[in-house]
Write a protein that holds these residues in place. Structure first.
Motif, short mmCIF file in Angstrom:
data_model
loop_
_atom_site.label_atom_id
_atom_site.label_comp_id
_atom_site.label_asym_id
_atom_site.label_seq_id
_atom_site.Cartn_x
_atom_site.Cartn_y
_atom_site.Cartn_z
N PRO A 1 -3.75 -10.15 -6.01
CA PRO A 1 -4.59 -11.34 -5.81
C PRO A 1 -5.99 -11.07 -5.29
N LYS A 2 -6.20 -9.95 -4.57
CA LYS A 2 -7.53 -9.69 -4.02
C LYS A 2 -8.58 -9.45 -5.12
N LEU A 3 -8.12 -9.09 -6.32
CA LEU A 3 -9.07 -8.84 -7.39
C LEU A 3 -9.95 -10.05 -7.67
N THR A 4 -9.37 -11.23 -7.54
CA THR A 4 -10.17 -12.44 -7.74
C THR A 4 -10.56 -13.11 -6.43
N SER B 1 -16.50 0.13 -11.65
CA SER B 1 -15.33 -0.43 -10.96
C SER B 1 -15.61 -0.92 -9.55
N LEU B 2 -16.85 -1.23 -9.24
CA LEU B 2 -17.18 -1.63 -7.87
C LEU B 2 -16.46 -2.91 -7.46
N ALA B 3 -16.32 -3.88 -8.37
CA ALA B 3 -15.62 -5.12 -8.02
C ALA B 3 -14.16 -4.83 -7.69
N LEU B 4 -13.56 -3.91 -8.42
CA LEU B 4 -12.17 -3.50 -8.14
C LEU B 4 -12.11 -2.84 -6.77
N ILE B 5 -13.04 -1.93 -6.51
CA ILE B 5 -13.02 -1.17 -5.26
C ILE B 5 -13.34 -2.06 -4.06
N ALA B 6 -14.22 -3.05 -4.26
CA ALA B 6 -14.49 -4.00 -3.17
C ALA B 6 -13.22 -4.75 -2.79
N SER B 7 -12.36 -4.97 -3.77
CA SER B 7 -11.10 -5.68 -3.53
C SER B 7 -10.05 -4.76 -2.90
N TYR B 8 -9.99 -3.54 -3.38
CA TYR B 8 -8.99 -2.57 -2.91
C TYR B 8 -9.69 -1.24 -2.66
N PRO B 9 -10.42 -1.09 -1.53
CA PRO B 9 -11.22 0.11 -1.27
C PRO B 9 -10.40 1.39 -1.18
N ALA C 1 -15.44 0.47 2.87
CA ALA C 1 -15.64 -0.92 2.46
C ALA C 1 -16.85 -1.03 1.53
N GLN C 2 -16.72 -1.85 0.50
CA GLN C 2 -17.79 -2.07 -0.47
C GLN C 2 -17.94 -3.57 -0.72
N GLN C 3 -19.07 -3.95 -1.29
CA GLN C 3 -19.30 -5.33 -1.67
C GLN C 3 -19.59 -5.40 -3.17
N VAL C 4 -19.17 -6.50 -3.77
CA VAL C 4 -19.46 -6.70 -5.18
C VAL C 4 -20.97 -6.73 -5.37
#
Length: 629
Positions: free
Chosen positions: A217-220, A280-288, A296-299
């Motif tokens: 669920p964190k992906l969205t 894949s930054l959006a993926l990594i922001a969700s699951y670093p 920790a990363q930000q979209v």
């Protein structure tokens, strides 16, 4: 995808009177404005009068929905509420017939219009559907109520038609900017009118994860949102302390089912793309924890190429593949397409070079480099896709370890990837950037937010999916690819697609040999009122003057003016006043720049009517474009 900038060989894309050989002149009668042009067309005598009393007869009860789709389209054009029924009427009927002997595959059809009836023959519903699109294009472009009251005249004709390529696609990047399902539906409807049949959705990237994965669920919850920014893509400000991520969105799984069903209704296949291991930054922001750094990363809200941003998943971490199997499993259940696109391009391997887990993977798998680790990663993800009953598809990359044998390949940098892959026995989709990238600007770079290169309508028209040396039987077709870094809304989405998608439709349906530029332009212009009526935006930049510099014998700058299409007059001024038809007209001889002139202004007219934009180009800009050699 971040693209390289392409130079077009010989700069031959701006030819006046651009010539491509046609076969038997294609019988492209000016009475017909069809896009794409059919394989065979024989003009008949007389015309069919479409009336409010005309009935539509489907081939069977189970195919009634298709006939109703035609009735709905005709109603929007004529106001007629045509009856769909198993009519016994002999005359003034649009009749669908099943014919298993139609040659050319499931999308082939025959259409015959006579004074009494319209008969549509096909072996499969796809053929009937494409015949419907041709029939609708035979109607006058503008039908007012007075004409409709007298009946709408359709010229008598006999057409036998089938597509040259099975993959006639468009790609929309919904990560860089998100577009609602309503926007995507309108896009599907429009592309289907021109016999395009694949919509490739780039669902994930550094700027957003756009599809619900219920097991993750964190992906969205996280990955679908970024801080709001407006304007030019590059050098956007980083998120401020405490700033909320409110821009974005995603498709629920119910949304996807709805889009897939809508696509099926219009014979458009939806192909999903999840871009890994890079982008894949959006993926990594969700699951670093899935990155090499685990920080920790930000979209991302802008340009991704910043060393502090980790946009590559860890190829040495087995949990990454467990994660991707969950994603691919849910994708496989949502999309009926045989393909799942896994991306695979533009991987910043510097993270892997520094990651002890990745380096251990290289050692354990007896790999030679991080480049071979990329091959290993793609092959392992491909096996996951195959295990779900799907075929992997990815962007071509030249890797020492090679691409997976079972992966179909999209050739994007140029033709070379498609040529190499096809000769290895892999299926390929051709989308060479210089001809098919729809994010490239269409007019003068000074007047557009031009972040990459130029791809004018005439350039797209030159696209050949069968370049020399390719193994043609392995070419599925081609597509136009629209990356949306600079496409913030639906109107820009439409304007970047049309009319260049007309050229793609023509090539991919009719075949690369069956093209006539001058006739094509005539037909494009006849379809612009249709787009207006459908409230679909489009670019008119093919009417603009093309302003370029050239160096004289003494290295001084001279100015050339030209146009993409014939029959236009170019008027110009150097005195910072706006030219009109009473100003000097360009005579084909390079212009000397008067002393003190800071700008040239140009405008194009045809038959006394302005067609192009008033363009103001600084002399300094032309100096920059025309270096002294």
């Amino acid at each position: 995808m971040i693209k390289i900038v392409f130079k077009l060989i010989g700069k031959g894309v701006f030819l006046i009177g651009f010539l491509i050989f046609s076969i038997s002149a294609l019988a492209q009668d000016k009475d017909f404005r069809l896009i794409p042009w059919p394989n065979q067309l024989e003009k008949g005598k007389g015309e069919f009068i479409l009336k409010a009393s005309t009935s539509i007869v489907p081939p069977s009860i189970k195919d009634k929905e298709l006939a109703e789709l035609l009735a709905l389209r005709l109603k929007s054009l004529t106001g007629y509420d045509l009856k769909v029924a198993n009519s016994a009427a002999v005359n003034n009927v649009i009749r669908f017939l099943a014919d298993e002997h139609i040659k050319g595959g499931k999308e082939a059809y025959q259409l015959e219009v006579t004074g009494g009836n319209v008969v549509i023959k096909a072996a499969k519903p796809e053929g009937w559907f494409y015949a419907m699109q041709t029939l609708v294009q035979l109607l006058p472009a503008n039908i007012d109520q007075r004409v409709a009251n007298l009946g709408v005249r359709i010229p008598a004709v006999k057409i036998a038609d089938a597509p040259h390529f099975q993959w006639r696609g468009l790609m929309v990047d919904v990560s860089r900017n998100f577009f609602s399902k309503e926007v995507i539906k309108r896009y599907i409807l429009q592309m289907s009118k021109y016999k395009m049949n694949v919509l490739h959705l780039h669902l994930t990237d550094n700027q957003g994860w756009r599809i619900e994965i219920k097991s993750l669920p964190k992906l969205t919850e996280v990955g679908a949102w970024r801080v709001p920014r407006t304007g030019y893509w590059r050098n956007q400000k980083a998120p401020e302390a405490g700033e909320k991520a409110t821009k974005g969105g995603f498709y629920t799984q119910d949304d996807i089912r709805e889009l897939v069903a809508y696509g099926q209704k219009h014979f458009v296949e939806l192909v999903p793309e999840i871009d890994v291991p890079g982008h894949s930054l959006a993926l990594i922001a969700s699951y670093p924890e899935l990155s090499c750094t685990k920080g920790a990363q930000q979209v991302l809200a802008g340009d991704p190429w910043n060393a502090s941003r980790t946009n590559v998943v860890c190829a040495g971490n087995d949990s990454v593949f467990v994660f991707l199997e969950k994603v691919i499993d849910e994708l496989a259940g949502l999309f009926p397409s045989k393909f799942i696109h896994i991306g695979g391009d533009e991987v910043s391997r510097a993270y892997w070079d520094k990651c002890p887990v990745c380096q251990q993977r290289i050692k354990d798998e007896h790999l030679k480099s991080s480049e071979e680790l990329q091959s290993y990663f793609l092959k392992r993800v491909s096996k996951i896709v195959l295990s779900k009953g799907k075929q992997p598809l990815g962007w071509y990359e030249n890797l020492p370890g090679g691409l997976p044998d079972d992966m179909a390949v999209m050739s994007w940098k140029d033709d070379k990837g498609g040529i190499l892959s096809s000769n290895k026995g892999q299926q390929v989709v051709m989308t060479p950037a210089a001809y098919t990238y729809l994010d490239f600007y269409q007019g003068d770079q000074y007047l557009e937010n031009a972040i990459f290169s130029v791809n004018r309508l005439s350039t797209t028209f030159q696209f050949n999916p069968i370049p020399k040396g390719i193994k043609e039987e392995n070419v599925m077709g081609g597509q136009g690819s629209l990356w949306t870094e600079q496409v913030p809304n639906e109107r820009k989405l439409q304007a970047m697609t049309w009319p260049r998608a007309f050229a793609l439709s023509e090539t991919l349906w009719s075949g690369p040999a069956k093209r006539s530029w001058s006739n094509f332009i005539d037909r494009v212009e006849s379809h612009l009122p249709v787009l207006d009526k459908d409230t679909v935006n489009y670019s008119r930049y093919f009417y603009d003057a093309i302003v370029s510099g050239v160096r004289g014998a003494d290295k001084t700058l001279l100015i050339n003016l030209s146009t993409e299409i014939e029959g236009l007059k170019i008027y110009y001024s150097f005195d910072d006043t706006d030219p009109d038809p009473y100003y000097p007209v360009y005579a084909g001889i390079p212009l000397s720049i008067p002393k003190g002139a800071q700008n040239i202004r140009v405008i194009t007219y045809r038959n006394g009517v302005q067609v192009g934009r008033l363009m103001k180009i600084p002399v300094t800009e032309l100096e920059r474009r025309t270096p002294v050699k």
